[in-house]
Design an enzyme around this catalytic site. Structure first.
Site, PDB file in Angstrom:
ATOM      1  N   ASP A 179       0.863  -1.177   0.000  1.00  0.00           N
ATOM      2  CA  ASP A 179       0.000   0.000   0.000  1.00  0.00           C
ATOM      3  C   ASP A 179       0.901   1.229   0.000  1.00  0.00           C
ATOM      4  O   ASP A 179       2.118   1.142   0.198  1.00  0.00           O
ATOM      5  CB  ASP A 179      -0.977  -0.004   1.181  1.00  0.00           C
TER       6      ASP A 179
HETATM    7  C1  BGC Z   1      -4.986   3.268   0.095  1.00  0.00           C
HETATM    8  C2  BGC Z   1      -5.137   2.249  -0.995  1.00  0.00           C
HETATM    9  C3  BGC Z   1      -5.023   2.911  -2.342  1.00  0.00           C
HETATM   10  C4  BGC Z   1      -3.696   3.611  -2.410  1.00  0.00           C
HETATM   11  C5  BGC Z   1      -3.446   4.275  -3.746  1.00  0.00           C
HETATM   12  C6  BGC Z   1      -3.745   4.122  -0.091  1.00  0.00           C
HETATM   13  O1  BGC Z   1      -3.714   5.187   0.786  1.00  0.00           O
HETATM   14  O2  BGC Z   1      -4.931   2.628   1.343  1.00  0.00           O
HETATM   15  O3  BGC Z   1      -6.366   1.588  -0.859  1.00  0.00           O
HETATM   16  O4  BGC Z   1      -5.153   1.964  -3.346  1.00  0.00           O
HETATM   17  O5  BGC Z   1      -3.660   4.613  -1.417  1.00  0.00           O
HETATM   18  O6  BGC Z   1      -4.235   5.358  -3.955  1.00  0.00           O
END
Ligand code: BGC
Length: 742
Positions: A275
């Site tokens: 993530d």
């Molecule tokens: C979130 C993810 C997301 C990623 C990219 C993160 O902060 O937890 O779910 O896919 O950002 O935007």
């Protein structure tokens, strides 16, 4: 003789298959063999495209980028792709990624609402149109579906989830994966799905985002893992690791979760991406000392791609030189990523067709968005058939901050939706029904947190000669989603006062609640004549709501999550474990407790003195304008072997005046087991459409193997013994019977 032929054929088939596989493998492997260490590491770097475009181009040119996020202008996509494919040493196309969480431009209802449809086929259609629109803009990798089981309405990301139930989430997960990826990833309109967040993120303590989780292995396996397993079985191309540490180990460095469970046991072969910044966050979590050791931990644990930390690009070369990371580990990660690019046909067709007429916002897409919104709306109360609005209604007063708030209606993770394409309830009421009824609209409050009551007196005046009042209250999109947890789930601002005042005007009051999570609405429920829970319904929310209000369509949504009476009841979910002193329902309420009562006069059962043990609404609940009656529950066998399938039949009759759909739900309960088991578990659901007076016989099939669980010595098996079966219209009511597994 026949067997011999069969074996020969089998061998031939195997060799030709293995050959075609090895041909593919060789292609990718050959590329990897010819790549420099620098270029290989560059592939594992995922960069946010929202910074300086010039800097990004430079990085790509230097072979330091494998994937770019958040660029959706096809011209820019092509420009960057040209650099990657023509101006770098490795000449490997980029893969463009985006959070396509509930639609792309045509915004679908939030995933929690989608789950309320209990209609995976329709949700698959929704994912398909999202993929079409995303690919038209150059996106080939969608960071969705989010399949974290969410049992805590305080957690803002519950909006992005399919709710509290494992079985329902599995069905929705598979639907989205299939919708995104189509019958082949190589289709122009397919995007690679990315199930997230592996694993347990939704169990953040106290519902506060990014908080620690403590989930025992059995619960990981029984509750949180199955949706991932099913999505992977359905061919999901990638997976995102979660931010949280579980039982003290951050997921991005958690060998048990990523190596043992995900790779060894489930045999996940796709790309694993961290993530956002999660690799570097292991430092803040106090799990590693610095960025370099964070990188070492993550790659050695199985995180292939580094989303935005830029740690791999900075340290992997050194780590390999120091023999802390094997080059073969790097190669395997690059291999998985290049296989994905190959599967998406990016080597042959890296560019996005900018001349092709766009299907984005096409009529078909809007129709699907409408249908999902319509089927996701849950009727929670309908006193004396307040709804649908009858032909005698000539004038309505519409009030509330969410009657005309396109931004909020689109919900969280609205990255690419367009507010001016969004049809709000007031627009739709006027457009579709303005020729039949006079519609008076006063906003009343400018937004959900507004505390200014200055418009209330005007509302009261206008209400004098209307037939019905419809109040649109709830929460703004910004109060939900990532990092937007709430400790108070009552209506914000003075919305509750608004509803109370409206209820005292002597007119029928319909309250429409637009929200990204279950809100605690007992008070508003009690003072309204009818309540519709419409979630954040997306681009086409307006007409979907208007048509339900006027009875063109009949509500059929079912709650994918238990609605608590108040925050203190959380966690509250239908499939909780059996306990030794369950509530009887006859407990004294706090007002009934006698003065100076002795400690034991209240008995000893599990409930809250001030809010009992029962939620406001159970999982699976949702009314219709029709009344459905079930009867004649029949189990076609009562003694079964572990390999058998049980057939369960039940009659359902539409006793109402309207045609409509009901979702019958099948639950089982393992009465005595080697470990304490959930009180009941959803094992199936069937949606039935019935005209007035129509009766149907519905048949559930329950493979006995689906009753397996993890025993005290962590063996996964079905245990012999007695089971209860329930079939009902929600998780708390219905008919029951028993069967025995030999
Ligand atoms: C979130 C993810 C997301 C990623 C990219 C993160 O902060 O937890 O779910 O896919 O950002 O935007």
């Amino acid at each position: 003789m026949k067997l011999k032929y069969f074996v020969v054929l089998l061998l031939l088939f195997y060799f030709s298959f293995a050959q075609s596989q090895s041909f593919d493998t060789d292609e990718i492997q050959k590329r990897i063999d010819n790549m420099s260490l620098h270029d290989k590491i560059g592939q594992l770097n995922q960069i946010d495209g929202r910074g300086s475009l010039d800097d990004l181009k430079e990085l790509i040119r230097e072979g330091m980028v494998g994937s770019v996020m958040n660029i959706t202008d096809p011209q820019v996509v092509n420009e960057l792709q040209t650099i990657a494919c023509e101006k770098t040493c490795a000449k490997i196309p980029l893969i463009f990624a985006r959070d396509v969480v509930h639609g792309f431009r045509t915004i679908l209802p939030i995933p929690l609402a989608q789950a309320a449809t209990f209609d995976p086929e329709l949700i698959k259609e929704g994912a398909k149109i999202a993929a079409t629109e995303a690919t038209e803009h150059g996106v080939k990798w969608a960071f969705a579906p989010m399949i974290d089981i969410s049992r805590d309405a305080r957690w803002g990301r519950i909006a992005e989830s399919f709710g509290e139930d494992t079985y329902l989430t599995q069905k929705m997960a598979v639907a989205v994966v299939e919708g995104f990826q189509g019958n082949s990833l190589s289709n122009k309109t397919s995007v690679a799905a990315c199930v997230k967040h592996f694993i347990g993120y939704g169990a953040a303590e106290g519902g506060r985002d990014y908080n620690t989780t403590f989930i025992p292995e059995r619960i990981i396996r029984e509750v949180y893992l199955p949706p991932f397993e099913q999505a992977i079985k359905a061919g999901c191309a990638s997976l995102m690791t979660a931010f949280n540490s579980n039982n003290g180990i951050p997921v991005a460095g958690n060998k048990f979760l990523l190596k043992e469970l995900l790779h060894n046991e489930i045999s996940f072969k796709g790309v694993t991406v961290s993530d956002w910044g999660a690799i570097s966050e292991m430092i803040t979590q106090g799990f590693v000392e610095d960025r370099k050791s964070a990188g070492e931990k993550a790659i050695n644990t199985g995180v292939d791609m580094d989303m935005s930390s830029k740690i791999y690009i900075q340290f992997l070369e050194k780590l390999i030189e120091e023999k802390k990371v094997k080059e073969s580990t790097l190669d395997s990660a690059v291999y998985r990523l290049l296989k994905l690019k190959q599967a998406l046909n990016l080597f042959q067709y890296p560019y996005t067709d900018t001349t092709k007429p766009k299907e984005t916002f096409s009529k078909n897409h809007l129709d699907i968005a409408y249908k999902i919104a319509q089927k996701s709306i849950v009727l929670l109360k309908n006193e004396r058939e307040t709804l649908p609005l009858s032909a005698t209604v000539k004038k309505i007063l519409v009030v509330g901050p969410l009657a005309d708030s396109p931004h909020d209606q689109l919900g969280t993770w609205n990255m690419d939706g367009e507010e001016d394409k969004t049809q709000t309830p007031i627009m739709s009421l006027e457009k579709l029904y303005g020729n039949k009824v006079k519609i008076q609209y006063i906003k009343g409050l400018n937004y959900s947190r507004d505390a200014d009551k200055s418009q209330f007196s005007e509302i009261k005046k206008e209400a004098l000669d209307v037939d019905v009042i419809i109040a649109f209250v709830g929460e703004e999109a910004i109060l939900t989603g990532e990092a937007h947890s709430m400790s108070d789930l009552n209506l914000q601002g003075v919305q509750s006062e608004l509803v109370t005042e409206l209820s005292m005007l002597g007119k029928p009051l319909v309250t429409v609640i637009m929200a990204g999570r279950p809100l605690t609405i007992e008070k508003e429920l009690n003072c309204s004549n009818a309540v519709l829970y419409v979630w954040h319904p997306g681009t086409m929310g307006g007409p979907a709501i208007a048509d339900i209000l006027f009875g063109k369509t009949n509500p059929e949504g079912k709650l994918p999550v238990t609605f608590p009476r108040n925050v203190g009841q959380i966690p509250i979910y239908y499939n909780h474990y059996n306990i030794g002193r369950p509530a009887t329902g006859k407990e004294k309420t706090i007002q009934e407790i006698p003065l100076n009562a002795r400690q034991s006069v209240l008995g000893h059962s599990s409930y809250y003195l001030d809010s009992g043990s029962i939620p406001l609404f159970p999982f699976g609940f949702g009314l219709s304008y029709s009344q459905f009656e079930i009867g004649n529950l029949k189990l076609l066998a009562k003694n079964l072997n572990k390999t058998d399938t049980l057939i369960i039949c039940i009659d359902i009759t539409n006793k109402g005046r309207f045609a409509g759909s009901e979702t019958l739900q099948l639950y089982t309960s393992d009465l005595v087991a080697d470990v304490v088991r959930p009180i009941k578990e959803l094992k199936g659901f069937i949606k039935v459409f019935l005209k007035p007076d129509e009766q149907k016989n519905v048949k559930f099939t329950l493979p006995i193997s689906s009753l397996a669980y993890w025993s005290s010595d962590m063996k996964y098996a079905v245990e012999s013994g007695k089971f209860k079966v329930f079939v009902g219209q929600d998780s708390q009511s219905g008919m029951e019977d028993f069967f025995t597994v030999k």
